[in-house]
Design an enzyme around this catalytic site. Sequence first.
Site, short mmCIF file in Angstrom:
data_model
loop_
_atom_site.label_atom_id
_atom_site.label_comp_id
_atom_site.label_asym_id
_atom_site.label_seq_id
_atom_site.Cartn_x
_atom_site.Cartn_y
_atom_site.Cartn_z
N CYS B 162 41.40 38.27 38.21
CA CYS B 162 40.54 39.27 38.39
C CYS B 162 40.77 40.52 38.98
O CYS B 162 39.73 41.36 39.41
CB CYS B 162 39.26 38.62 39.35
SG CYS B 162 38.61 37.05 38.25
N HIS B 294 34.18 43.24 45.64
CA HIS B 294 34.44 42.38 44.54
C HIS B 294 33.14 41.74 43.89
O HIS B 294 32.80 41.28 42.92
CB HIS B 294 35.61 41.34 44.89
CG HIS B 294 35.89 40.52 43.86
ND1 HIS B 294 36.36 41.06 42.86
CD2 HIS B 294 36.06 39.07 43.80
CE1 HIS B 294 36.98 39.94 41.90
NE2 HIS B 294 36.54 38.74 42.61
N GLU B 305 33.77 37.50 51.31
CA GLU B 305 34.22 39.18 51.40
C GLU B 305 33.37 39.73 52.49
O GLU B 305 33.83 40.66 53.16
CB GLU B 305 33.57 39.72 50.00
CG GLU B 305 33.83 41.20 49.94
CD GLU B 305 33.64 41.52 48.43
OE1 GLU B 305 33.23 40.92 47.53
OE2 GLU B 305 34.02 42.97 48.16
N LYS B 326 29.11 44.46 39.75
CA LYS B 326 28.98 43.29 38.47
C LYS B 326 27.69 42.79 38.33
O LYS B 326 27.48 41.96 37.23
CB LYS B 326 29.88 42.01 39.28
CG LYS B 326 31.27 42.36 39.31
CD LYS B 326 32.04 41.14 39.70
CE LYS B 326 33.56 41.29 39.53
NZ LYS B 326 34.30 41.98 40.53
N HIS B 331 31.19 40.36 35.31
CA HIS B 331 32.50 39.90 35.86
C HIS B 331 33.39 40.10 34.50
O HIS B 331 33.48 38.94 33.72
CB HIS B 331 32.49 38.88 36.45
CG HIS B 331 34.03 38.69 37.31
ND1 HIS B 331 34.97 39.46 36.86
CD2 HIS B 331 34.27 37.78 38.43
CE1 HIS B 331 36.09 39.19 37.69
NE2 HIS B 331 35.55 38.19 38.49
N PHE B 390 41.59 35.03 41.77
CA PHE B 390 42.02 33.42 41.59
C PHE B 390 43.42 33.61 41.90
O PHE B 390 44.04 34.68 41.29
CB PHE B 390 41.80 32.83 40.27
CG PHE B 390 40.41 32.23 40.26
CD1 PHE B 390 39.35 32.35 41.19
CD2 PHE B 390 39.98 31.74 39.18
CE1 PHE B 390 37.95 31.99 41.24
CE2 PHE B 390 38.30 31.16 38.89
CZ PHE B 390 37.72 31.17 40.15
#
Lengths: 106, 403
Positions: B162, B294, B305, B326, B331, B390
Amino acid sequence: MRGSHPEEVILKEMSSAVENAHNDVASTVLDLLATSQRLPREQVTLNSTFEELKMDSLDAINLIFAVEEKFNISIPDDAAKSIRTVREMVDGVVSLMKNRALMQNK
Amino acid sequence: MRRVAVTGIGTVSALGLNRNEFWDALSNGRSGIGPLTHPDHQDLRFSQSAEVRGFQPENYFAAKHADTMDRFAQFSVVAAREAASDSGIEWTADLRERTVIATGSCIGGQSSQDHQFWDLYKLGKSRIHPFTIPRTMANAGASHISMDLGITGPSFTLSTACSSAAHAIGMAFTMVRGGQAELALAGGSEAPFSYGILKAWEALRVVSPDTCRPFSKNRSGMILGEGSAMLVLETWDAARARGAQIYCELVGFGMSSDAHHLTQPSPEGAARAMQAALRDAGVHADQIGYINAHGTGTEANDATETKAIQLVFGDCAPRIPVSSTKSMHGHALGAAAALEAAATVLALHHGVLPPTANFGETDPQCNLDVIANQARQQQVEFALSNSFAFGGMNAVLAFKSVA
């Protein structure tokens, strides 16, 4: 069983069958847990928590996948998130299997 | 080192097929999330997605050409064409040779592969289409852009889940800044809506059953998206010399690794990437006026976050406007950071901070100034765009307003 009321007999037999099924599920879940987490079988018990077994979220979904495959059930996301102990997992599986049996008998 | 200007933007997303539709939706807090259209959607535990709707390949490519491209590669070319045209760049052979193409993609053309392997494994066929490999390769997006625009300089594709597009934009930025290239087309593209990939995301149990509500107390996971965004980067001096429209300046890029866990985020790792971006930009934490987070909408990401932002910004943290776009474009995995960089650039350009759509109740674990549901008219000087992947691979871009 002589002298017992027939309904009681049936109930007793049923509850004993359920108990046996529950024990079978528990034993299978413990096997799956040991295999998927690469733990010695004797180290895992019904009272183990995922935390004690040092299982993180990825380990948990790995176990859930193994259980779904084994019992041919589908564990909802909400339930998957809330399961924290082996006992909760076994109870959840039994309840999903009961639901499935009820649906099939309908 | 040379200053780097952003002079072109192209986007294809759930919010529309071009930059104007993208910004119109973002600035009005309109989400592109809707029903998943995959024919087997009833077999999935989730039903919503942020798909690119109404995209007709024949509007952009000759049919024979389109046959060679996975949807992700088609998106990347459409976004690159729009960005290049937006920048008003006049191509010369020399400039084409001094231009870098850097694309990010998480899964490349795996949707094409998934369809072909179905024939093999499920239908028992003995051969699959010869375009399977060229459609599937993750660098196909960059390759098609180079052929389409005749760009002969360096090109490459980065895959860091991502964060892919943030790493791509960041590396292209360092090349233009350092003199290895004069111009860059950088961004990311993704098209993950094939059955096998949807099933793989279902198995991870991070996709929301309804919608994406980043930083809200009742958030329930992410919503998968698709699309592409490309930015044109060039030296400040060249952009000024040719009288180009300069959206903003790209001033910093920071990267870090969590060295912690495959899927669980780490506040320290994310904080290190933000700190690295600030250091690279030569900017103090208290100068940052907006963070495009994010913000996936999962329980773990948004709380982590928040902690990371608190680690970096300390007492200033509650005062910095934060949003996760998002909530509107979904996403889009390897394209996510490119769409969010485009959103951040447009926010600085217009003096409007896009909101977090679908925002409900404040979560004490996400104690930030979340821009809820409605955009804010606010001109800020510096903004960050966060991407945490990830694998624990983090990338943060820092932009500076021209205003």
